[in-house]
Design a protein around this motif. Structure first.
Motif, PDB file in Angstrom:
ATOM      1  N   ILE A   1     -27.766 -10.130  73.377  1.00 17.13           N
ATOM      2  CA  ILE A   1     -26.342  -9.887  73.029  1.00 17.13           C
ATOM      3  C   ILE A   1     -25.281  -9.415  73.929  1.00 17.13           C
ATOM      4  CG2 ILE A   1     -24.845  -9.084  70.876  1.00 17.13           C
ATOM      5  CD1 ILE A   1     -27.142  -9.841  69.004  1.00 17.13           C
ATOM      6  N   GLU A   2     -25.851  -8.282  74.446  1.00 16.10           N
ATOM      7  CA  GLU A   2     -24.918  -7.573  75.288  1.00 16.10           C
ATOM      8  C   GLU A   2     -24.643  -8.551  76.623  1.00 16.10           C
ATOM      9  OE1 GLU A   2     -26.349  -3.917  76.977  1.00 16.10           O
ATOM     10  OE2 GLU A   2     -24.287  -3.062  77.345  1.00 16.10           O
ATOM     11  N   LYS A   3     -25.562  -9.176  76.973  1.00 16.38           N
ATOM     12  CA  LYS A   3     -25.349 -10.050  78.221  1.00 16.38           C
ATOM     13  C   LYS A   3     -24.304 -11.328  77.849  1.00 16.38           C
ATOM     14  CE  LYS A   3     -28.422 -12.301  81.446  1.00 16.38           C
ATOM     15  NZ  LYS A   3     -29.435 -12.882  81.655  1.00 16.38           N
TER      16      LYS A   3
ATOM     17  N   GLY B   1     -33.004  -8.499  70.902  1.00 17.00           N
ATOM     18  CA  GLY B   1     -31.627  -9.044  70.802  1.00 17.00           C
ATOM     19  C   GLY B   1     -30.619  -8.057  71.528  1.00 17.00           C
ATOM     20  N   GLY B   2     -30.690  -6.996  71.237  1.00 16.72           N
ATOM     21  CA  GLY B   2     -29.667  -5.924  72.046  1.00 16.72           C
ATOM     22  C   GLY B   2     -29.331  -6.522  73.156  1.00 16.72           C
ATOM     23  N   PRO B   3     -30.275  -6.291  74.265  1.00 19.41           N
ATOM     24  CA  PRO B   3     -30.080  -6.695  75.786  1.00 19.41           C
ATOM     25  C   PRO B   3     -29.465  -8.082  75.902  1.00 19.41           C
ATOM     26  CG  PRO B   3     -32.021  -5.431  75.559  1.00 19.41           C
ATOM     27  CD  PRO B   3     -31.751  -5.949  74.278  1.00 19.41           C
TER      28      PRO B   3
ATOM     29  N   GLY C   1     -38.327  12.418  69.662  1.00 22.11           N
ATOM     30  CA  GLY C   1     -38.394  12.113  71.204  1.00 22.11           C
ATOM     31  C   GLY C   1     -37.462  11.432  71.519  1.00 22.11           C
ATOM     32  N   HIS C   2     -36.711  10.708  70.914  1.00 21.96           N
ATOM     33  CA  HIS C   2     -35.450   9.866  71.262  1.00 21.96           C
ATOM     34  C   HIS C   2     -34.353  11.094  71.762  1.00 21.96           C
ATOM     35  CE1 HIS C   2     -36.281   5.745  71.498  1.00 21.96           C
ATOM     36  NE2 HIS C   2     -36.838   5.753  70.079  1.00 21.96           N
ATOM     37  N   ILE C   3     -34.414  11.954  70.836  1.00 22.21           N
ATOM     38  CA  ILE C   3     -33.286  13.155  71.004  1.00 22.21           C
ATOM     39  C   ILE C   3     -33.546  13.829  72.147  1.00 22.21           C
ATOM     40  CG2 ILE C   3     -32.427  15.267  70.002  1.00 22.21           C
ATOM     41  CD1 ILE C   3     -32.911  14.315  67.212  1.00 22.21           C
TER      42      ILE C   3
ATOM     43  N   PHE D   1     -28.966  -6.373  65.746  1.00 21.58           N
ATOM     44  CA  PHE D   1     -28.880  -7.136  66.880  1.00 21.58           C
ATOM     45  C   PHE D   1     -30.135  -7.919  67.086  1.00 21.58           C
ATOM     46  CE2 PHE D   1     -25.647  -5.535  69.885  1.00 21.58           C
ATOM     47  CZ  PHE D   1     -25.393  -4.308  69.344  1.00 21.58           C
ATOM     48  N   ASP D   2     -31.246  -7.720  66.893  1.00 16.70           N
ATOM     49  CA  ASP D   2     -32.586  -8.582  66.930  1.00 16.70           C
ATOM     50  C   ASP D   2     -32.460  -9.852  66.061  1.00 16.70           C
ATOM     51  OD1 ASP D   2     -33.401  -6.880  68.667  1.00 16.70           O
ATOM     52  OD2 ASP D   2     -34.899  -5.657  67.237  1.00 16.70           O
ATOM     53  N   LYS D   3     -31.954  -9.566  64.763  1.00 20.00           N
ATOM     54  CA  LYS D   3     -31.893 -10.686  63.903  1.00 20.00           C
ATOM     55  C   LYS D   3     -30.976 -11.684  64.066  1.00 20.00           C
ATOM     56  CE  LYS D   3     -33.898  -8.337  60.021  1.00 20.00           C
ATOM     57  NZ  LYS D   3     -33.809  -7.644  58.566  1.00 20.00           N
TER      58      LYS D   3
ATOM     59  N   THR E   1     -34.736   3.082  75.656  1.00 19.15           N
ATOM     60  CA  THR E   1     -35.855   2.369  74.706  1.00 19.15           C
ATOM     61  C   THR E   1     -37.289   3.302  74.956  1.00 19.15           C
ATOM     62  OG1 THR E   1     -36.175   1.016  76.596  1.00 19.15           O
ATOM     63  CG2 THR E   1     -34.811   0.212  74.914  1.00 19.15           C
ATOM     64  N   ASP E   2     -38.122   2.840  74.002  1.00 15.88           N
ATOM     65  CA  ASP E   2     -39.333   3.783  73.732  1.00 15.88           C
ATOM     66  C   ASP E   2     -40.076   4.154  75.272  1.00 15.88           C
ATOM     67  OD1 ASP E   2     -38.703   3.663  71.194  1.00 15.88           O
ATOM     68  OD2 ASP E   2     -40.487   2.131  70.598  1.00 15.88           O
ATOM     69  N   ASN E   3     -40.525   5.285  75.271  1.00 16.91           N
ATOM     70  CA  ASN E   3     -40.948   5.720  76.664  1.00 16.91           C
ATOM     71  C   ASN E   3     -41.793   6.969  76.106  1.00 16.91           C
ATOM     72  OD1 ASN E   3     -39.329   8.041  77.911  1.00 16.91           O
ATOM     73  ND2 ASN E   3     -38.033   6.657  76.896  1.00 16.91           N
TER      74      ASN E   3
ATOM     75  N   SER F   1     -31.811   2.696  66.705  1.00 12.47           N
ATOM     76  CA  SER F   1     -32.910   2.125  67.266  1.00 12.47           C
ATOM     77  C   SER F   1     -33.290   0.946  66.557  1.00 12.47           C
ATOM     78  CB  SER F   1     -34.162   2.983  67.427  1.00 12.47           C
ATOM     79  OG  SER F   1     -34.782   3.339  65.993  1.00 12.47           O
ATOM     80  N   GLY F   2     -34.434   0.225  66.668  1.00 12.04           N
ATOM     81  CA  GLY F   2     -34.723  -0.774  65.927  1.00 12.04           C
ATOM     82  C   GLY F   2     -35.147  -0.532  64.561  1.00 12.04           C
ATOM     83  N   GLY F   3     -35.504   0.694  64.385  1.00 13.60           N
ATOM     84  CA  GLY F   3     -36.115   1.130  62.915  1.00 13.60           C
ATOM     85  C   GLY F   3     -35.167   2.034  62.332  1.00 13.60           C
TER      86      GLY F   3
END
Ligand code: KG4
Ligand code: ZN
Length: 349
Positions: A191-193, A187-189, A114-116, A174-176, A312-314, A144-146
């Motif tokens: 940290i980016e900010k 964490g990703g968004p 799906g991500h692809i 990023f999350d950790k 992100t997941d959709n 991704s996160g996983g």
């Protein structure tokens, strides 16, 4: 062909209707971020309960927004794995029930597939793409996160993993790090900010495995190096400036490794396209750096990245992947459909 997509593999409840694998007529995403925020990560039981509450209203909204009815739908595409088993079960059982009641065929979609296909989605009718068709072979960097993987895609449905993380996924790192800095979740968004205000010269973080001969990654070492800096005497005060400086260095180190290995693999595999996929693909530094390096080092290689709204997941990306299976009548009978937490890219459901 109209496909209804359903995605519940982690903490987003999502349903979408996509025309011919590309045009997104609706894409409803109910995020559970606020429920999991205080724990600094996804709590599986809470996620599953929220999916149960949200799934029917989300599907209803997606029909309303697309202005479509059940009789317009050709097939249901649902994520069967990989992901959190308790979350996957809600989407899969919903899809099975709807397939039986509405008499629709089902496509079981791998979440990573799906991500692809997210790069293929058209957010609006007038959206202009650089391409009218896939140009294979494609090298996909899935972050991704996983997962963190380099996948060689020779054709629709033909995947070969040529590299992957040996420990943490990029998004997980990023999350950790964000959790440790107590700056928010995911964490990703954040940290980016924070990175926007930081000075990249202050902290010197490693680029793990950048010179290894394979295409594998390691993000645990980078995370540990960042954690050591946080715990050092200098950072005990945790001033805003120090947090921003650490964020910019961490983001740069992660992007450097991802881009370096991707370019190396693209050269060795002589691909026609390089594609970015997964939640971390929303990172602007990663998108820009990969695009610029490709342009410089492999100017004839096509660069593909999903619209930020589809990183992100959709469920729209699940519907798109589902379309390519449905075209080949690659359906799974609802009686046999099962959620699989450890499903691998290229597995048959
Ligand atoms: O693909 P995704 O929505 O869920 C999984 O399949 O895992 O990815 C979620 C991950 C999280 O780890 C999140 O921190 C990361 O994607 N992410 C980002 C950004 N936006 C989301 N990482 C870096 N920069 C971003 N802007
Ligand atoms: Zn995902």
């Amino acid at each position: 062909m109209l496909i209804l997509g359903i995605e519940t593999s982690c903490d987003e409840t999502s349903a979408a209707i996509v025309k011919n694998g590309r045009l997104v007529l609706s894409n409803i995403v109910s995020s559970q971020v606020n429920l999991h925020k205080k724990y600094g990560g996804v709590v599986p039981e809470i996620a599953a309960r929220a999916h149960i509450e949200n799934i029917i209203p989300v599907i209803r909204d997606c029909f309303d927004q697309a202005k479509k009815k059940w009789q317009d739908i050709d097939a249901i595409a649902v994520t069967y794995g990989p992901g959190l088993i308790t979350s996957l079960l809600i989407g899969v059982e919903t899809a099975k029930t709807l397939a039986y009641v509405k008499d629709k065929p089902v496509v079981a979609v791998n979440h990573l597939e799906g991500h692809i296909y997210a790069s293929w989605l058209k957010p609006t009718r007038n959206f202009q793409f650089p391409i009218s068709n896939f140009q294979f072979p494609i090298l996909c960097l899935i972050v991704s996160g996983g997962h963190t993987m380099l996948v060689l895609m020779k054709n629709h449905g033909e995947y070969r993993t040529i590299g992957q993380t040996r420990d943490d996924a990029a998004g997980e790192a990023f999350d950790k790090v964000a959790k440790l800095l107590k700056i928010g979740y995911p964490g990703g968004p954040v940290i980016e900010k924070w990175a926007k205000k930081g000075n990249a010269e202050i902290f010197d973080l490693p680029r793990p495995m950048i010179n290894s001969k394979d295409f594998d990654f390691s993000f645990s070492g980078l995370k540990t190096a960042a954690i050591k800096q946080v715990k050092s005497a200098r950072l005990k005060m945790q001033s805003k400036k120090e947090i921003a400086d650490l964020c910019v260095s961490f983001q740069q180190a992660a992007v450097d490794v991802l881009v370096f290995k991707t370019i190396k693999a693209a050269k060795e595999c002589k691909v026609k396209s390089v594609m970015l996929a997964g939640g971390v693909a929303a990172n602007k530094l990663l998108r820009r750096t990969l695009r610029d390096r490709l342009k410089k080092e492999l100017p004839n290689t096509l660069y593909l990245a999903p619209d930020i709204s589809f990183c992100t997941d959709n469920a729209a990306m699940i519907a798109s992947a589902g379309y390519f299976h449905a075209k080949n009548k690659d359906f799974t009978s609802w009686q046999k459909l099962e959620a699989r937490a450890d499903a691998e890219l290229g597995d048959s459901p």
